[in-house]
Design an enzyme around this catalytic site. Structure first.
Site, PDB file in Angstrom:
ATOM      1  N   SER A   1      35.239 -32.403  30.000  1.00 57.12           N
ATOM      2  CA  SER A   1      36.308 -32.943  30.847  1.00 57.12           C
ATOM      3  C   SER A   1      36.911 -31.816  31.704  1.00 57.12           C
ATOM      4  O   SER A   1      36.253 -31.309  32.595  1.00 57.12           O
ATOM      5  CB  SER A   1      37.346 -33.659  29.985  1.00 57.12           C
ATOM      6  N   HIS A  30      34.107 -38.582  32.957  1.00 52.95           N
ATOM      7  CA  HIS A  30      34.480 -39.928  32.472  1.00 52.95           C
ATOM      8  C   HIS A  30      34.199 -40.978  33.546  1.00 52.95           C
ATOM      9  O   HIS A  30      34.978 -41.902  33.766  1.00 52.95           O
ATOM     10  CB  HIS A  30      35.946 -39.965  32.053  1.00 52.95           C
TER      11      HIS A  30
END
Length: 243
Positions: A134, A170
């Site tokens: 991330s 994501h």
């Protein structure tokens, strides 16, 4: 033993469920350690949890997992002060640096404050494998999309730029990520780049993408370009499953 070329594995994964701990080590992170080529001793893996304020519980879980994996763990904390006297020497003698997710904007600010951006570039060029999830994926790129500033996603355009591409994380699991990344690339706010669904990763040698990987079934990866008509063009990548 350094990797044979500057290596980054940028992911939307690398962690797994665990019966005994809050989380476990995923296949992508194990693969990053394998990429270091370490033989004859335990791989030296350093966690940077700057993006979550060096959360003590998370760092403790990392140590428990690392010992179970047979790694030699360490961590670099910047709050309230660096926990290591010679940060450069420490990072340059690691095999893998693993960056956790959280606030990529906060991470970049703290790293530059401590000149860690320069050290990480040197470590990358020396063959230390850089990986992360991330925020720990976006940071190596030119920029991406982030919730660092609040629930409404915004662009971050001041990544370290080791990789001259944008990065979307994501990409399939958070519905606002895909359209925003595409719009930012179409309008030129971000350069063309790559995106990963949860469980997928991007392996770079130098600044070139050489392979997309997945630790989960159907986790995709994508190339996003600016088309000749000024719109975004998304191209699915071939993804190799690892376990």
């Amino acid at each position: 033993m350094p990797a044979d070329a500057p290596t980054i594995l940028a992911t939307s994964g690398g962690i797994s469920a665990s019966d005994r701990l809050p989380w476990g080590i995923g296949a992508l992170t194990r693969h990053a350690v394998d990429l270091s080529g370490t033989t004859g001793r335990a791989p030296r893996v350093c966690l940077l949890a700057t993006a979550v304020g060096d959360d003590a519980g998370l760092i403790g879980t990392f140590y428990a997992n690392a010992v179970a994996e047979g790694w030699q763990p360490s961590h670099l904390a910047l709050f309230p002060m660096p926990n290591i006297d010679d940060v450069r020497e420490h990072l340059l003698t690691r095999d893998v640096v693993w960056v956790w997710g959280g606030s990529v904007a906060g991470l970049l600010a703290m790293w530059r404050l401590h000149r860690l951006d320069e050290v990480l570039r040197e470590a990358w060029q020396a063959g230390v494998v850089l990986t992360g999830v991330s925020a720990g994926s976006i940071c190596w790129h030119a920029g991406g999309t982030t919730d660092s500033f609040g629930p409404e996603l915004r662009p971050v355009t001041n990544g370290l730029g080791l990789l001259p591409h944008s990065n979307g994380v994501h990409y399939d699991s958070e519905p606002r990520r895909r359209p925003l990344l595409q719009r930012l690339i179409a309008e030129g706010t971000l350069p063309p780049g790559y995106a990963t669904a949860d469980g997928a990763g991007l392996l770079y040698r130098g600044t070139e993408l050489v392979e997309a990987l997945s630790e989960k079934r159907r986790a995709g990866a994508y190339r996003v370009d600016r088309g000749p008509d000024g719109t975004a063009v998304e191209t699915p990548l071939d993804v190799r499953r690892i376990s």
